[in-house]
Design a protein around this motif. Structure first.
Motif, PDB file in Angstrom:
ATOM      1  N   LEU A 106      40.934  44.117  37.582  1.00  0.00           N
ATOM      2  CA  LEU A 106      39.680  43.447  37.251  1.00  0.00           C
ATOM      3  C   LEU A 106      39.213  42.543  38.388  1.00  0.00           C
ATOM      4  N   ALA A 107      40.174  41.906  39.079  1.00  0.00           N
ATOM      5  CA  ALA A 107      39.822  40.987  40.172  1.00  0.00           C
ATOM      6  C   ALA A 107      39.074  41.697  41.294  1.00  0.00           C
ATOM      7  N   ALA A 108      39.368  42.985  41.504  1.00  0.00           N
ATOM      8  CA  ALA A 108      38.687  43.732  42.558  1.00  0.00           C
ATOM      9  C   ALA A 108      37.223  43.951  42.203  1.00  0.00           C
ATOM     10  N   ILE A 109      36.964  44.073  40.916  1.00  0.00           N
ATOM     11  CA  ILE A 109      35.598  44.301  40.456  1.00  0.00           C
ATOM     12  C   ILE A 109      34.843  42.980  40.331  1.00  0.00           C
ATOM     13  N   ARG A 110      35.507  41.983  39.754  1.00  0.00           N
ATOM     14  CA  ARG A 110      34.847  40.717  39.454  1.00  0.00           C
ATOM     15  C   ARG A 110      34.794  39.780  40.653  1.00  0.00           C
ATOM     16  N   ASP A 111      35.895  39.724  41.432  1.00  0.00           N
ATOM     17  CA  ASP A 111      36.015  38.712  42.488  1.00  0.00           C
ATOM     18  C   ASP A 111      36.062  39.289  43.899  1.00  0.00           C
ATOM     19  N   GLY A 112      36.019  40.611  44.026  1.00  0.00           N
ATOM     20  CA  GLY A 112      36.082  41.219  45.352  1.00  0.00           C
ATOM     21  C   GLY A 112      37.453  41.181  45.980  1.00  0.00           C
ATOM     22  N   ALA A 113      38.511  41.065  45.155  1.00  0.00           N
ATOM     23  CA  ALA A 113      39.874  41.057  45.688  1.00  0.00           C
ATOM     24  C   ALA A 113      40.194  42.422  46.306  1.00  0.00           C
ATOM     25  N   PRO A 114      40.988  42.443  47.376  1.00  0.00           N
ATOM     26  CA  PRO A 114      41.315  43.719  48.025  1.00  0.00           C
ATOM     27  C   PRO A 114      42.205  44.586  47.154  1.00  0.00           C
ATOM     28  N   VAL A 115      42.146  45.890  47.398  1.00  0.00           N
ATOM     29  CA  VAL A 115      43.002  46.852  46.708  1.00  0.00           C
ATOM     30  C   VAL A 115      43.816  47.605  47.753  1.00  0.00           C
TER      31      VAL A 115
END
Length: 222
Positions: free
Chosen positions: A37-46
């Motif tokens: 979810l953080a990648a979608i909501r906060d732009g966290a790297p994957v």
């Protein structure tokens, strides 16, 4: 030389814009893939494997094997990531490709391999942390199409590749050959795009030296 960039991919805003334009929402992605979810909501790297899973999931969500082409062709230069934005203002197609390759190598675990030999130039993409896993076809399509779009829009000509090779069984062949404008070879040993070298010399109508002088130092700093 192996790309030293860590296995961290920040999904660009242009990706989400591309999804919006083909009718896919972040909620769709969250429900059908294993992306945090953080990648979608906060732009966290994957990781590369998560990024691959995302692109594979898009085919399932859209039920369209050509979704990668649709996403790449639905975006104009103004909403592309900064490295592509700079490339759109390069001197010619060769200069643009080299700029894309340089910044991808510096900022992502992705190598754009460009080789000029005789009258041809071949382009292939290697993901450093793929761990032997094949690149999802939709991601291959989006990557190759983004380079085609760069050349076509930059030169303002209907640029046609000399050859297109895809390392997958043939599917939707007519759609691919209509887009590329040439025969597409399926079942190849690698995914590769080839151009006539003369096409690389074609000047870009959007060439802007002053803008490059502003963009390039900032991209280098990042």
């Amino acid at each position: 030389m192996k790309n030293p960039v860590a296995d961290r991919i920040k999904i660009p805003d242009a990706f989400w814009e591309g999804l919006r334009r083909v009718g896919i929402t972040p909620a769709d992605v969250m429900c059908h893939t294993k992306i945090p979810l953080a990648a979608i909501r906060d732009g966290a790297p994957v990781s590369t494997m998560q990024f691959f899973a995302l692109w594979q999931g898009l085919v399932d969500i859209s039920e369209d094997a050509t979704i990668g082409l649709r996403i790449a062709t639905g975006l104009e230069g103004a909403v592309m990531p900064p490295a592509f934005l700079a490339a759109y203002h390069a001197r010619d197609f060769r200069d643009a490709l080299r700029r894309v390759a340089r910044f991808k190598r510096l900022c992502a675990p992705e190598d754009v391999l460009i080789e000029e030999r005789n009258d041809r130039c071949s382009i292939a993409v290697n993901w450093t942390h793929a761990e032997g896993q094949a690149t999802p076809p939709a991601l291959v399509d989006a990557t190759l199409a983004s380079l085609i779009e760069l050349g076509r829009k930059g030169t303002a000509t209907p640029l046609i590749p000399a050859a297109v090779e895809l390392a997958r069984p043939g599917s939707a062949k007519a759609a691919y050959e209509h887009y590329y404008g040439c025969r597409v070879r399926f079942g190849a040993d690698t995914n590769r795009l080839s151009f006539h070298r003369a096409d690389l010399d074609k000047p870009f109508v959007s060439y802007n030296a002053e803008l490059l002088d502003i963009l390039i130092p900032e991209l280098d700093r990042r």
